[in-house]
Design an enzyme around this catalytic site. Sequence first.
Site, PDB file in Angstrom:
ATOM      1  N   GLU A   1      62.737  -7.123 -46.923  1.00 15.97           N
ATOM      2  CA  GLU A   1      63.790  -6.307 -47.527  1.00 15.97           C
ATOM      3  C   GLU A   1      63.912  -5.059 -46.654  1.00 15.97           C
ATOM      4  O   GLU A   1      62.908  -4.401 -46.380  1.00 15.97           O
ATOM      5  CB  GLU A   1      63.426  -5.898 -48.958  1.00 15.97           C
ATOM      6  CG  GLU A   1      64.565  -5.118 -49.595  1.00 15.97           C
ATOM      7  CD  GLU A   1      64.218  -4.488 -50.943  1.00 15.97           C
ATOM      8  OE1 GLU A   1      63.037  -4.460 -51.315  1.00 15.97           O
ATOM      9  OE2 GLU A   1      65.159  -4.007 -51.606  1.00 15.97           O
TER      10      GLU A   1
ATOM     11  N   ARG B   1      47.919 -11.897 -49.853  1.00 15.28           N
ATOM     12  CA  ARG B   1      48.336 -10.843 -48.941  1.00 15.28           C
ATOM     13  C   ARG B   1      47.113 -10.145 -48.355  1.00 15.28           C
ATOM     14  O   ARG B   1      46.007 -10.230 -48.885  1.00 15.28           O
ATOM     15  CB  ARG B   1      49.199  -9.831 -49.677  1.00 15.28           C
ATOM     16  CG  ARG B   1      48.415  -8.978 -50.687  1.00 15.28           C
ATOM     17  CD  ARG B   1      49.336  -8.090 -51.498  1.00 15.28           C
ATOM     18  NE  ARG B   1      50.410  -7.563 -50.698  1.00 15.28           N
ATOM     19  CZ  ARG B   1      51.628  -7.291 -51.169  1.00 15.28           C
ATOM     20  NH1 ARG B   1      51.899  -7.510 -52.437  1.00 15.28           N
ATOM     21  NH2 ARG B   1      52.552  -6.793 -50.400  1.00 15.28           N
TER      22      ARG B   1
ATOM     23  N   LYS C   1      54.753  -0.441 -49.734  1.00 21.06           N
ATOM     24  CA  LYS C   1      55.835   0.329 -49.107  1.00 21.06           C
ATOM     25  C   LYS C   1      56.133   1.588 -49.909  1.00 21.06           C
ATOM     26  O   LYS C   1      56.464   2.624 -49.353  1.00 21.06           O
ATOM     27  CB  LYS C   1      57.095  -0.538 -49.010  1.00 21.06           C
ATOM     28  CG  LYS C   1      57.149  -1.358 -47.736  1.00 21.06           C
ATOM     29  CD  LYS C   1      58.559  -1.876 -47.485  1.00 21.06           C
ATOM     30  CE  LYS C   1      58.726  -3.263 -48.025  1.00 21.06           C
ATOM     31  NZ  LYS C   1      60.037  -3.848 -47.719  1.00 21.06           N
TER      32      LYS C   1
END
Length: 553
Positions: free
Chosen positions: A33, A257, A267
């Site tokens: 994104e 992850r 983020k």
Amino acid sequence: MSEEKSLNFIEEIIEEDLKTGKYKSIITRFPPEPNGYLHIGHAKSICLNFGLGIKYGGKTNLRFDDTNPVTEETEYVESIKDDIRWLGFTWAEELYTSDYFGKLYQFAVDLVKKGLAYVDDSSAEEIAALKGTPTEPGKENEYRKRSIEENLTLFSEMKAGKYKDGEKVLRAKIDMKHTNMLMRDPIIYRIKHAHHHRTADEWCIYPMYDFAHGQSDSIEQITHSICTLEFVPHRELYDWLIENLEIYPSHQYEFARLNMTYTVMSKRKLLQLVNEGHVNGWDDPRMPTLSAFRRKGYTPGSIRTFCEKIGVAKRENFIDLGLLEFCLREELNQTALRVMAVLDPVKLIITNYEDEKTEELFSENGPDESMGKRKLLFGKELWIEREDFMEVPVKKWFRLAPGAMVRLKSAYIIKCDNFIKDADGNIKEVHCTYIPESKSGNDTSGITVKGTIHWVSATHAINAEVRLYDRLFTSENPLAEEGDFKDTINKHSLQVISNAYVEPSLQDADFEKRYQFIRKGYFYLDKDTTPGKLVFNRTVTLKDAWAKEIKKN
RNA sequence: UGGGUUAUGGUGUAACGGCAGCACUACAGAUUUUGAUUCUGUCUGUCUAGGUUCGAAUCCUAGUAACCCAACCA
């Protein structure tokens, strides 16, 4: 002897799919994104997705998942592309979920026509209230009973801009009592009168992640859609939509992850560090972003090696930052140019050396002879590292001390005779005599010394700014500490040395070269360098057995 | 009091019913004109309890722990 490398679970699935003929070739995608910079965690995903494409002769698309115009910007698109290229990967196609807004809208209409979606006038709060909780089922509301015709009209009015943000949403009609909360009539379209970085003001309704991602995968005929573990519950919805839309059946697979010591990876938190000024931007070398690692001097190869070594699995992991540094040093040790630089200078005077004399000496550029040699200038006055002299040596000390002998790297053996202190008691000058017969490469003195130290000629050295970085957090796991993660920020994570001395050859430093400042670490030119001022970043220290020895006592 | 996912040395990751291996870390030593590199060696592990089997990290049963799920974020 052939060494067979074991496959990770995704490779096993792919090899099985290829073997059974389920697919002739594979297509993967990396779907960022564009609302922030890529970090080392993304590198794991990039290496996985692109690596699979390469390994199995398939292809990998870059697809920007840009369904939320309020947080997404073109600046991020560009940085993401730069980072992927820097890491060494090439995408088959550059795509945007926003390219499919027309198709996605049509998919939604199809769903409405099948009686599988409805327009809901409830507020966000009302929807949440009827959603239930993980342990209690949700409840249906009156809007769920709307006719197909009414839904079609309402949805087209939403698209036409008749309603304000939040006034209506389109929901899939699945099961309000489902044990998976994502299946309790998930919202698939919402109204946002916002400017989109690509489609501008063409749309005022935007699909949600769940109604965009899987459909985009399907449009691109992605065979293996790989994401992280928190999307596991989404897979049921992913499959439901594909099945009911009767479109190409992409499949989703999830891996764990990356988590790393002394690092925050979300983020949102990184954005916070930037916005609140704890660091100087996304590419501040203390950040875990790829642009920061690049600026600091990390090599793309070392990051790829790291991603290879950490593996891919489904269990939670917490990787030691030291492993990344190991991969980095492993590469840099082979390739970095050796030079000398003194970061904390003390004057050294060779009392028996001729006053105005300058001598040319030669030193190897690296471990491999093919890297050649370079010229060094030697004279009566040198700069040496403050920490290489000790007035009262500790045991096992084999650097400079009164009466002690050391070799000056690629030059002569010297003996310390005397030293001078300033008014505050700090060492100001160290006086030595050199052994003329001990010249490097031509040593006939017969003397052996245990220590070798680095130096630069005081008359020839050039000044440079050197920036030393330490880990950004004092806590190994900032998120696990009591209170805010920012409470554990390391106040000494940046040390700027404005008056370091480096050997003259560094005048030609550029961004193609990586250096080892002998005995001090690996360094890389910073973008803040100007014609008048060199600025170097310390990429990583060398392993330091002596520091460890000191710490023990 | 729901659903999902995962448990192998300090940290990662292998094993696909048949000798628990590899890497990082740590520790000890050798070499070294970088206390770097290189080389040698050492320590440390199958979540628990039962069961099946000649044989279980792997299969079965029952537990336990960790993580994820209640944004009109992705």
